[in-house]
Write a protein that holds these residues in place. Structure first.
Motif, PDB file in Angstrom:
ATOM      1  N   ILE A  35     122.316  99.751  21.125  1.00 47.68           N
ATOM      2  CA  ILE A  35     123.262 100.842  21.385  1.00 47.68           C
ATOM      3  C   ILE A  35     122.612 101.929  22.240  1.00 47.68           C
ATOM      4  O   ILE A  35     123.186 102.392  23.233  1.00 47.68           O
ATOM      5  N   LYS A  39     123.583 103.095  26.052  1.00 43.07           N
ATOM      6  CA  LYS A  39     123.905 104.497  26.354  1.00 43.07           C
ATOM      7  C   LYS A  39     123.000 105.023  27.462  1.00 43.07           C
ATOM      8  O   LYS A  39     123.454 105.694  28.382  1.00 43.07           O
ATOM      9  N   HIS A  45     131.075 102.067  26.328  1.00 40.74           N
ATOM     10  CA  HIS A  45     131.667 101.291  25.232  1.00 40.74           C
ATOM     11  C   HIS A  45     130.846 100.011  25.068  1.00 40.74           C
ATOM     12  O   HIS A  45     130.567  99.323  26.051  1.00 40.74           O
ATOM     13  N   TRP A  58     128.036 100.160  12.227  1.00 45.41           N
ATOM     14  CA  TRP A  58     127.572 100.755  13.483  1.00 45.41           C
ATOM     15  C   TRP A  58     128.731 101.419  14.204  1.00 45.41           C
ATOM     16  O   TRP A  58     128.570 102.482  14.807  1.00 45.41           O
ATOM     17  N   ALA A  59     129.909 100.822  14.148  1.00 41.59           N
ATOM     18  CA  ALA A  59     131.075 101.414  14.795  1.00 41.59           C
ATOM     19  C   ALA A  59     131.393 102.778  14.199  1.00 41.59           C
ATOM     20  O   ALA A  59     131.819 103.692  14.903  1.00 41.59           O
ATOM     21  N   SER A  62     129.741 105.845  15.940  1.00 40.00           N
ATOM     22  CA  SER A  62     129.966 106.084  17.365  1.00 40.00           C
ATOM     23  C   SER A  62     129.708 107.535  17.762  1.00 40.00           C
ATOM     24  O   SER A  62     129.064 107.813  18.771  1.00 40.00           O
ATOM     25  N   GLU A  63     130.228 108.454  16.964  1.00 42.66           N
ATOM     26  CA  GLU A  63     130.069 109.874  17.280  1.00 42.66           C
ATOM     27  C   GLU A  63     128.593 110.265  17.264  1.00 42.66           C
ATOM     28  O   GLU A  63     128.124 111.007  18.122  1.00 42.66           O
ATOM     29  N   ASP A  68     131.038 104.699  22.396  1.00 46.07           N
ATOM     30  CA  ASP A  68     132.031 103.990  21.587  1.00 46.07           C
ATOM     31  C   ASP A  68     131.454 102.635  21.180  1.00 46.07           C
ATOM     32  O   ASP A  68     131.325 101.735  22.005  1.00 46.07           O
ATOM     33  N   VAL A  69     131.086 102.507  19.912  1.00 48.25           N
ATOM     34  CA  VAL A  69     130.578 101.244  19.385  1.00 48.25           C
ATOM     35  C   VAL A  69     131.767 100.539  18.737  1.00 48.25           C
ATOM     36  O   VAL A  69     132.314 101.002  17.747  1.00 48.25           O
TER      37      VAL A  69
END
Length: 107
Positions: A35, A39, A45, A58-59, A62-63, A68-69
């Motif tokens: 991730i 990034k 995404h 993990w999703a 995201s923040e 956006d995971v």
């Protein structure tokens, strides 16, 4: 070059089929490393599509990561056609982890 190092610089793009060390023995990066590498390359995404498991945890972060995971999985399947075993993989995105059929896949 390690396999995960093939991530390209792609500002504003998505990578919707990425594996981490949770999925393939050849992958050396943890989900968090994948991730953060995406990034750092400008990808906005990313779908961690590890085999037969949801990456919902993990999703939910995201923040935290600022990217956006997308919760996804690559599901193994099998069927016989013309007396041959066929083993396709099916990628699913933003699946409902509470659905019975999905829970069985992720077990």
């Amino acid at each position: 070059m390690k396999l995960n190092e093939k991530l390209i610089y792609a500002p504003g793009f998505a990578d919707l089929h990425v594996h981490s060390s949770r999925s393939d023995a050849l992958r050396v990066w943890s989900p968090e490393q994948v991730i953060l590498a995406a990034k750092g390359r400008g990808i906005t995404h990313i779908a961690l599509s590890d085999h037969n498991m949801l990456n919902e945890s993990w999703a939910k972060q995201s923040e935290h990561f600022g990217i956006d995971v997308i919760s996804s999985t690559e599901m193994s399947s099998a069927y016989t056609a013309d007396s041959r075993l066929v083993e396709p993989h099916i990628v699913g995105f933003r699946l409902n982890p509470k659905a019975d059929a999905i829970r069985k896949i992720a077990e």
